[in-house]
Motif scaffolding. Structure first.
Motif, PDB file in Angstrom:
ATOM      1  N   GLN A 232      -4.084   3.005  -2.045  1.00  0.00           N
ATOM      2  CA  GLN A 232      -2.764   2.430  -1.816  1.00  0.00           C
ATOM      3  C   GLN A 232      -2.671   1.815  -0.418  1.00  0.00           C
ATOM      4  OE1 GLN A 232      -0.128   5.736  -2.607  1.00  0.00           O
ATOM      5  NE2 GLN A 232       0.092   5.174  -4.763  1.00  0.00           N
ATOM      6  N   ARG A 235      -4.594  -1.430  -0.367  1.00  0.00           N
ATOM      7  CA  ARG A 235      -3.877  -2.470  -1.110  1.00  0.00           C
ATOM      8  C   ARG A 235      -2.708  -3.023  -0.291  1.00  0.00           C
ATOM      9  NH1 ARG A 235      -2.652  -0.635  -7.046  1.00  0.00           N
ATOM     10  NH2 ARG A 235      -4.943  -0.441  -6.899  1.00  0.00           N
ATOM     11  N   SER A 236      -2.010  -2.121   0.433  1.00  0.00           N
ATOM     12  CA  SER A 236      -0.867  -2.573   1.241  1.00  0.00           C
ATOM     13  C   SER A 236      -1.319  -3.432   2.417  1.00  0.00           C
ATOM     14  CB  SER A 236      -0.063  -1.377   1.735  1.00  0.00           C
ATOM     15  OG  SER A 236      -0.855  -0.588   2.617  1.00  0.00           O
ATOM     16  N   SER A 238      -4.019  -5.381   2.429  1.00  0.00           N
ATOM     17  CA  SER A 238      -4.508  -6.668   1.952  1.00  0.00           C
ATOM     18  C   SER A 238      -3.398  -7.547   1.382  1.00  0.00           C
ATOM     19  CB  SER A 238      -5.562  -6.437   0.871  1.00  0.00           C
ATOM     20  OG  SER A 238      -5.014  -5.730  -0.238  1.00  0.00           O
ATOM     21  N   ALA A 239      -2.226  -6.933   1.114  1.00  0.00           N
ATOM     22  CA  ALA A 239      -1.127  -7.717   0.548  1.00  0.00           C
ATOM     23  C   ALA A 239      -0.506  -8.655   1.567  1.00  0.00           C
ATOM     24  CB  ALA A 239      -0.078  -6.751   0.000  1.00  0.00           C
TER      25      ALA A 239
END
Length: 239
Positions: A232, A235-236, A238-239
């Motif tokens: 998580q 992912r945060s 790379s967002a």
């Protein structure tokens, strides 16, 4: 916590500053920022301009982070001595939990099955006696998982790199998977209260020792929450 300090919080945690000191520092900065913003607004600036001016007066993120990171007394124990936090401490916690579990086994044996040679397979027990033995059994088998989750929680809270938490998780899984308890008045002579605890891989099941399989199950259960958080977080970012 004010939005401008989210980045500062992450930088401090990754640098090894203890979470309690990070919380206190950010609370103080938030209060100070509010005072500065109020001063700028009283001087006639708009709210947006007052916010920008207050942040400039407070100082840059590099300076604010450096002020805490350079003070060694604010570093967490997991950053100072990770080998102790993730190897020695978990083993001591696991040993303590197992001591309580084995005491429950021994005391239940003396109280509810005083004439039995062993509390294992000595006959059915019901009611409170069954609950008593089951509580000890749950603690014995659940202790490695609980300790492993504690390791993962510390790693998550303090934004630690994977190496030392993984060392602790593998160590606890290995101990939990290979532990074996024997209890018998006639067969166990060297243990305390006719109870002895050993560590062995055990018999082979489908080509793998059952102790190793048990260790892999424990490792999977303890790693799962930590890996979910890591995914998580990645992912945060790379967002």
């Amino acid at each position: 916590m004010a939005k401008p300090f989210h980045e500062l919080r992450e930088r401090l945690l990754r640098a090894g500053v203890a979470p309690r000191h990070v919380r206190r520092y950010l609370t103080e900065l938030t209060d100070h920022l509010a005072d500065l913003r109020a001063e700028e607004e009283r001087a006639g600036r708009s709210r947006a301009d007052a916010e920008s001016a207050a942040l400039v007066r407070l100082g840059g993120m590099d300076d604010l982070a450096k002020a805490m990171i350079e003070q060694r007394q604010f570093r967490s124990w997991s950053a100072r001595v990770p080998w102790a936090v993730f190897s020695l401490t978990p083993l001591l916690l696991l040993a303590g939990a197992w001591f309580v579990a084995l005491f429950i086994l021994w005391s239940g044996w003396q109280i509810f099955l005083p004439g039995a040679d062993t509390p294992f397979g000595a006959g059915r027990v019901y009611g409170f006696a069954n609950l008593y033995f089951q509580a000890g059994k749950a603690l014995y088998f659940g202790a490695p998982i609980l300790v492993g989750w504690g390791i993962g929680l510390i790693a998550v809270r303090q934004r630690l790199k994977t190496l030392w938490p993984m060392v602790g998780l593998v160590l606890i899984a290995g101990m939990g998977g290979t532990s074996q308890v024997q209890a018998s008045r006639t067969a166990v002579h060297g243990g305390v209260g006719h109870i002895r605890m050993d560590f062995a891989l055990g018999t082979s099941v489908h080509g793998l020792p059952d102790g190793l399989m048990h260790a892999l199950v424990i490792l999977s259960l303890t790693m799962l929450p930590y890996l979910i958080w890591r995914l998580q977080k990645a992912r945060s970012l790379s967002a």
